[in-house]
Design a protein around this motif. Structure first.
Motif, PDB file in Angstrom:
ATOM      1  N   ASP A  40       0.901  -1.237  -0.055  1.00  0.00           N
ATOM      2  CA  ASP A  40       0.033  -0.058   0.068  1.00  0.00           C
ATOM      3  C   ASP A  40       1.090   1.073  -0.016  1.00  0.00           C
ATOM      4  O   ASP A  40       1.979   1.395   0.754  1.00  0.00           O
ATOM      5  N   VAL A 264       2.516   0.349  -5.993  1.00  0.00           N
ATOM      6  CA  VAL A 264       2.486  -0.459  -7.345  1.00  0.00           C
ATOM      7  C   VAL A 264       2.586   0.593  -8.443  1.00  0.00           C
ATOM      8  O   VAL A 264       1.498   1.267  -8.519  1.00  0.00           O
ATOM      9  N   ALA A 329     -15.488  13.902  -2.833  1.00  0.00           N
ATOM     10  CA  ALA A 329     -16.104  14.226  -1.684  1.00  0.00           C
ATOM     11  C   ALA A 329     -15.266  15.407  -1.131  1.00  0.00           C
ATOM     12  O   ALA A 329     -14.097  15.588  -1.373  1.00  0.00           O
ATOM     13  N   VAL A 331     -14.829  17.134   2.447  1.00  0.00           N
ATOM     14  CA  VAL A 331     -15.269  16.881   3.722  1.00  0.00           C
ATOM     15  C   VAL A 331     -14.506  17.883   4.631  1.00  0.00           C
ATOM     16  O   VAL A 331     -13.363  18.272   4.609  1.00  0.00           O
TER      17      VAL A 331
HETATM   18  C1  LIG Z   1     -16.504  10.875   2.615  1.00  0.00           C
HETATM   19  C2  LIG Z   1     -16.860   9.658   2.362  1.00  0.00           C
HETATM   20  C3  LIG Z   1     -17.801   8.750   3.557  1.00  0.00           C
HETATM   21  C4  LIG Z   1     -17.801   7.425   3.511  1.00  0.00           C
HETATM   22  N1  LIG Z   1     -18.863   6.950   4.519  1.00  0.00           N
HETATM   23  C5  LIG Z   1     -19.001   5.531   4.755  1.00  0.00           C
HETATM   24  C6  LIG Z   1     -19.704   5.170   5.670  1.00  0.00           C
HETATM   25  O1  LIG Z   1     -19.922   5.817   6.672  1.00  0.00           O
HETATM   26  N2  LIG Z   1     -19.766   3.780   5.748  1.00  0.00           N
HETATM   27  C7  LIG Z   1     -19.183   2.838   4.862  1.00  0.00           C
HETATM   28  O2  LIG Z   1     -19.257   1.829   4.849  1.00  0.00           O
HETATM   29  N3  LIG Z   1     -18.493   3.460   3.806  1.00  0.00           N
HETATM   30  C8  LIG Z   1     -18.686   4.572   3.243  1.00  0.00           C
HETATM   31  N4  LIG Z   1     -17.702   5.377   2.630  1.00  0.00           N
HETATM   32  C9  LIG Z   1     -17.519   4.112   1.567  1.00  0.00           C
HETATM   33  C10 LIG Z   1     -16.268   3.496   2.143  1.00  0.00           C
HETATM   34  O3  LIG Z   1     -15.376   4.322   2.832  1.00  0.00           O
HETATM   35  C11 LIG Z   1     -15.342   2.959   0.717  1.00  0.00           C
HETATM   36  O4  LIG Z   1     -16.437   2.373  -0.370  1.00  0.00           O
HETATM   37  C12 LIG Z   1     -14.454   1.657   1.107  1.00  0.00           C
HETATM   38  O5  LIG Z   1     -13.842   2.005   2.174  1.00  0.00           O
HETATM   39  C13 LIG Z   1     -13.592   1.529  -0.009  1.00  0.00           C
HETATM   40  O6  LIG Z   1     -12.851   0.354   0.205  1.00  0.00           O
HETATM   41  P1  LIG Z   1     -11.959  -0.159  -0.791  1.00  0.00           P
HETATM   42  O7  LIG Z   1     -11.146  -1.276  -0.116  1.00  0.00           O
HETATM   43  O8  LIG Z   1     -12.545  -0.333  -2.309  1.00  0.00           O
HETATM   44  O9  LIG Z   1     -11.023   1.066  -1.191  1.00  0.00           O
HETATM   45  P2  LIG Z   1      -9.974   2.136  -0.809  1.00  0.00           P
HETATM   46  O10 LIG Z   1     -10.350   2.315   0.537  1.00  0.00           O
HETATM   47  O11 LIG Z   1      -9.842   2.926  -1.527  1.00  0.00           O
HETATM   48  O12 LIG Z   1      -8.570   1.566  -0.290  1.00  0.00           O
HETATM   49  C14 LIG Z   1      -7.573   1.384  -1.225  1.00  0.00           C
HETATM   50  C15 LIG Z   1      -6.144   1.207  -0.768  1.00  0.00           C
HETATM   51  O13 LIG Z   1      -5.416   0.991  -1.807  1.00  0.00           O
HETATM   52  C16 LIG Z   1      -3.963   1.816  -1.785  1.00  0.00           C
HETATM   53  N5  LIG Z   1      -3.663   1.857  -3.253  1.00  0.00           N
HETATM   54  C17 LIG Z   1      -4.333   2.289  -4.425  1.00  0.00           C
HETATM   55  N6  LIG Z   1      -3.444   2.174  -5.442  1.00  0.00           N
HETATM   56  C18 LIG Z   1      -2.318   1.791  -4.987  1.00  0.00           C
HETATM   57  C19 LIG Z   1      -1.096   1.552  -5.690  1.00  0.00           C
HETATM   58  N7  LIG Z   1      -1.058   1.719  -6.694  1.00  0.00           N
HETATM   59  N8  LIG Z   1      -0.249   0.947  -5.035  1.00  0.00           N
HETATM   60  C20 LIG Z   1      -0.390   0.665  -3.622  1.00  0.00           C
HETATM   61  N9  LIG Z   1      -1.131   1.090  -2.837  1.00  0.00           N
HETATM   62  C21 LIG Z   1      -2.208   1.352  -3.582  1.00  0.00           C
HETATM   63  C22 LIG Z   1      -4.730   2.978  -1.256  1.00  0.00           C
HETATM   64  O14 LIG Z   1      -3.486   3.559  -0.684  1.00  0.00           O
HETATM   65  C23 LIG Z   1      -5.912   2.399  -0.241  1.00  0.00           C
HETATM   66  O15 LIG Z   1      -5.235   2.173   1.167  1.00  0.00           O
HETATM   67  C24 LIG Z   1     -17.385   6.530   2.588  1.00  0.00           C
HETATM   68  C25 LIG Z   1     -16.438   7.355   1.699  1.00  0.00           C
HETATM   69  C26 LIG Z   1     -16.304   8.589   1.524  1.00  0.00           C
HETATM   70  C27 LIG Z   1     -15.276   8.878   0.583  1.00  0.00           C
END
Ligand SMILES: Cc1cc2nc3c(=O)[nH]c(=O)nc-3n(C[C@H](O)[C@H](O)[C@H](O)COP(=O)(O)OP(=O)(O)OC[C@H]3O[C@@H](n4cnc5c(N)ncnc54)[C@H](O)[C@@H]3O)c2cc1C
Length: 504
Positions: A40, A264, A329, A331
């Motif tokens: 990450d 990555v 977003a 915030v």
């Molecule tokens: C303002 C806001 C409020 C929200 N409120 C809620 C809520 O109350 N409840 C809820 O359930 N959800 C909520 N969500 C949605 C939720 O946070 C996300 O849908 C979820 O956390 C996304 O998870 P993910 O694993 O898909 O990806 P992400 O959380 O985007 O994680 C991806 C990870 O990959 C890493 N990464 C990306 N590209 C690379 C690369 N090339 N090399 C190495 N690392 C990389 C990043 O650093 C990150 O740590 C909210 C989102 C936002 C923005």
């Protein structure tokens, strides 16, 4: 790195990203005997569900409430398999207090189903048949999802999993597959019910990225019903970080490895099959390759295409290019003296200000409020986090950026001041995040958040599959079914893990 992990294990998996989707997939794969390395680029794991600390306050970056903690819920199932404790949590009741423009009494989305039904009857007279339909579709869709269908299917095994999940009840939902909430409102003669439509627009935008007119009805049925028991939303004690911390604990317990600050830069492909990744260690800027039999990409589908570069299949790339614009977003994070927060304030509120304005762009704010003793603020203090969906494009015009950020911040604080007691004395810390901030800390393309939108052409059966067209490359996270949220991306992770296992 991976060569140092136990060699008697199943194939080598590199997971790109330690968001909730990536960590869940990684921990489950490690538990099931794979050699797993998670990379990450950020400093802390958790992505959009991570936190940061300032002056004794802890702020959740994005996600603030969690679904799926109840027995049978997705986090509960995964934590049970991983044999780790579920985080301590307080149920949100009401899940949300929604204030429509010019109104001083909220629509309370109660946790108890009967209480919520009574509230709906009071707030939206004449809409019972519409809500009955939502309830029926939810019951059938929820039971279907609990049987772990693979959506959309991409091979015989996926199709088999999908058909195995179908029951007569599921078939009753089929005629509604191509309808939106807007269609259902018209079908019940409710298209001109402004209060109901605005309430639905506000709530649906949070979960589906789009308003009632565009949200797929089958998706909406779940989004509008998970706040009630036996499901329900909860606030984690401490902060959202505890969710990723527990998953990291499980990953490491079973022999997996996590490297933070490792970006990555490229997915390496040979003869249509993945062979590894190109990684930059951000601490010393060294670049190296990491071999992999399987790659799980916990990134947006837009980022996936970028990581594949010229190896991205043309049809796939075109499909991604044609996606409707995604949201960003804005915030505002406030550390407050507790006198700023009205006594008995619900944990989540939603406000809309100008009746004629659009949802988002500060005209609607979703607000999460800490509770005394929940670990987010020192004694006598509290936090509020207010977010609004915004068009990410203007935030990238550098000449406007600082002025725009200042304008949005002042406007949001002035609007929040209509409910909270916000003065220079009560605001102890103030900070904002824009699409640029999300791009920097989560590496999401242009800082877009929340997935591809749950419109009819992009939800469930018509969305992006976990199985990509590149062999042994898997997409996990909120670009895939069932969409955004920590619970959604955990389902996505579980599907990928089952698919990888089925290939062995
Ligand atoms: C303002 C806001 C409020 C929200 N409120 C809620 C809520 O109350 N409840 C809820 O359930 N959800 C909520 N969500 C949605 C939720 O946070 C996300 O849908 C979820 O956390 C996304 O998870 P993910 O694993 O898909 O990806 P992400 O959380 O985007 O994680 C991806 C990870 O990959 C890493 N990464 C990306 N590209 C690379 C690369 N090339 N090399 C190495 N690392 C990389 C990043 O650093 C990150 O740590 C909210 C989102 C936002 C923005």
């Amino acid at each position: 790195m991976l060569s140092r992990l136990a060699s008697d294990r199943k194939s080598r998996v590199v997971v790109i990203g330690a968001g909730i989707g990536g960590l869940t997939a990684a921990a489950l794969l490690t538990r099931r005997g794979y050699q797993v390395l998670v990379l990450d680029q950020a400093i802390v794991p958790g992505g959009c569900a991570s936190t940061f600390k300032r002056k004794g306050f802890t702020f959740d970056v994005g996600a603030t409430q969690v679904a799926g903690l109840e027995p049978g819920g997705i986090h509960h199932r995964i934590f049970t398999e991983l044999e780790i404790d579920l985080p301590e949590a307080t149920p949100c009741d009401p899940a949300c207090a929604v204030y429509l423009p010019g109104e001083t009494q909220p629509i309370n989305v109660w946790r108890d189903r009967r209480k919520w039904k009574a509230e709906r009857e009071k707030q939206f007279p004449g809409s019972d048949r519409f809500w009955q339909l939502i309830d029926n579709l939810f019951q059938a869709s929820w039971a279907f999802q609990a049987r772990d269908p693979v959506l959309p299917p991409r091979n015989i095994w996926d199709l088999w999993q999908l058909t195995q999940a179908v029951r007569p009840g599921t078939l009753t939902t089929l005629p509604y597959t191509f309808l939106t909430v807007g269609d259902a409102l018209r079908g019940h003669g409710l298209e001109d019910d402004w209060r109901l439509r605005t309430f639905l627009d506000l709530q649906l935008k949070l979960y589906s990225q789009v308003d009632a007119e565009e949200t797929a009805l089958l998706y909406a049925a779940t989004a509008l019903s998970v706040s009630q028991s036996p499901q329900g939303l909860s606030h984690l004690h401490g902060s959202m970080q505890v969710l990723s911390d527990r998953l990291v604990e499980a990953l490491e317990k079973y022999g997996g490895k996590l490297l933070m600050r490792h970006s990555v830069e490229k997915i390496l492909v040979e003869n249509g099959k993945v062979k590894g990744v190109l990684v930059r260690n951000q601490k010393n800027q060294e670049v190296g390759t990491e071999p992999a039999d399987e790659i799980v990409a916990n990134v947006t589908v837009q980022n996936l295409v970028q990581l594949l570069g010229r190896n991205a299949p043309q049809g796939y790339k075109q499909r991604v290019d044609k996606l409707p614009e995604a949201s960003g977003a804005f915030v505002v994070y406030l550390g407050l003296d507790e006198t700023a927060i009205p006594p008995g304030c619900p944990p989540h509120l939603q406000f809309m200000y100008d009746r004629n304005g659009a949802i988002g762009e500060n005209n609607s704010l979703f607000v999460s409020v800490s509770r005394a003793g929940d670990g987010r603020a020192p004694e006598g203090k509290g936090t509020i986090i207010a977010s609004s969906f915004v068009d990410p494009k203007p935030w990238w015009r550098s000449e406007d950026y600082e002025a725009m950020k200042e304008k949005y911040t002042q406007e949001a604080i002035a609007r929040l001041g209509q409910f909270f007691h916000l003065t220079p004395e009560t605001i102890l810390h103030q900070e904002t995040a824009t699409p640029r901030t999300f791009a920097r800390y989560t590496a999401r393309d242009r800082g877009i958040v929340g997935g591809i939108g749950q419109r009819v052409p992009t939800f469930g059966p018509f969305g992006f599959a976990n199985r990509t067209p590149v062999k042994n490359l898997w997409l996990v996270g909120d670009s895939t079914h069932p969409g955004e949220g920590t619970a959604g991306v955990s389902y996505s992770a579980l599907t990928v893990v089952r698919q990888i296992e089925a290939m062995q």
